[in-house]
Design an enzyme around this catalytic site. Sequence first.
Site, PDB file in Angstrom:
ATOM      1  N   ASP A 167      78.737  85.637  -6.019  1.00 56.85           N
ATOM      2  CA  ASP A 167      78.923  84.791  -4.847  1.00 56.85           C
ATOM      3  C   ASP A 167      77.810  83.761  -4.729  1.00 56.85           C
ATOM      4  O   ASP A 167      76.899  83.684  -5.551  1.00 56.85           O
ATOM      5  CB  ASP A 167      79.087  85.630  -3.573  1.00 56.85           C
ATOM      6  N   LYS A 226      81.703  82.504  -0.948  1.00 53.06           N
ATOM      7  CA  LYS A 226      81.056  83.226   0.158  1.00 53.06           C
ATOM      8  C   LYS A 226      79.922  82.418   0.779  1.00 53.06           C
ATOM      9  O   LYS A 226      78.984  82.972   1.327  1.00 53.06           O
ATOM     10  CB  LYS A 226      80.544  84.600  -0.286  1.00 53.06           C
ATOM     11  N   MET A 245      72.342  85.147   9.538  1.00 53.38           N
ATOM     12  CA  MET A 245      73.423  84.172   9.755  1.00 53.38           C
ATOM     13  C   MET A 245      73.481  83.703  11.209  1.00 53.38           C
ATOM     14  O   MET A 245      74.562  83.582  11.788  1.00 53.38           O
ATOM     15  CB  MET A 245      74.786  84.779   9.349  1.00 53.38           C
TER      16      MET A 245
END
Length: 505
Positions: free
Chosen positions: A34, A56, A173
Amino acid sequence: MSMVYLVGAGPGDPGLITVKGRELIERADILVYDYLANKEFLKLAKPCCEIIYVGKKGGDHTLPQNEINDLLVQRAMEDEDAVIVRLKGGDPYVFGRGAEEAQELLEAGISFEVVPGVTSAVAGPAYAGIPLTHRDYASSVSFITGHEDPTKAKSAHNWDALAKGTSTLVFFMGVKNLPMIAENLMKHGMKPDMPVALVHWGTTCHQRSFVSTLDSVAEEAVALGYKAPSLIVVGEVCRLKEELEWFELRPLLGNGVVVTRAREQASGLLSQLGELGACCYEFPTISILPYEDDSHISKEIEKLGSYDWLVFTSVNGVKHFWATLEAMDLDARALGGKKVAAIGPATAEALAERGIRPDFVPEKYVAESVVDGLLKLGIKGAKVLIPRAKVAREVLPEKLREAGAEVTILPVYETGLAENDPQEILQALENDEIQFVTFTSSSTVENFFELIKPEVFRKYRDAIMLACIGPVTSSTLEGYGFEADIAPEEYTMAGLVDAMVTAVS
């Protein structure tokens, strides 16, 4: 049936992958990776390995998670006895959705193993000088997703507990939701002047970080242009950053450096630059090719007794000469009684690794200095063998002949233009991501401008420093209309790197 390994690639620094993870990449028949997995790991895969990119990246998934799950199941069923490695950034089970992939594999009756990785939540702050726990500041740590929808009616987090606990808080995130995170923590009792740090692209050459306070961090993050991927660290431990930071003190951190050496020779320079924080663009312009028929080399080796001196001008010359020597079931004893010269410390080291201590290594690695030194050692009238590339500058053999030596040139390898797509370099130039281009020989200059035309490169020239080893390389560069910005007096890799550090300090 195939085995699927869910492997944590670590946070970005390729040196932080586990030994087991590295071994599995080397064994993989199928490698699914990813966005956050360092592309350096792809070089470890065997040539026949099928490599599949699934994205991703935040907000831009090449494959949605359910399709990644289906892909792993499908390939495991189709490819009998295959070793399938699912390479995931960080740790598969720390906000990596590895458990979902494992559940899908289990449901399909497919065997799997999990190989943990170093999570960015630990490594990123450590590289920024922030310990997550410290006996004077925090005795626990909480990992929290910051990727909540700010418009939903109720948060999944217990903000009261997070705000009033004594833990260090690490949000994954969460940059887009930073205003909401800060507001919720203050609303539930956390003091506005609580230290908060952001760490962007932790452990990579692009890392940068800063410390603010809870009431100001969202505004500062926007002003400084912080985007994903960035970790948010909240807690008193952030006060230690100024004292304990180390990675961001590296002198070349964030500087993009193009390395044009042949792939076989580039590792040492890449390693030195990487240790100093540079973002290295490996762009080999030269390919090193052994001779399919090396009978001419073996014939000269059979006549070694007739030579007084062997002069090696490069590591490749040593390597390919020795390959034929060993194929003839000979070793360093075949050079017994011969004097040996090495043009440069790397060549001398290559000889030493094979049991030969050179009789002569010049102080300066240009033909005139070599000949002067050899004259003092009695080269006049001697028979000299020079194992080297098929095509190379004739200055050294000509100077030796002028000095009275009988010189035989022995081509032990060939060089050619590397088949290299310049698109990545051109894109990096366009994005202002390259600050240096390094040239270590005339051939690297000539081939670079064969792959990237001078008129194209000239558009970016003002923002880039050109670094050359040796006056001959600099002269070749001038022939294309460019002057070297960096030309160290010491014609070595170490001298080149030192001069680059000086240029940015």
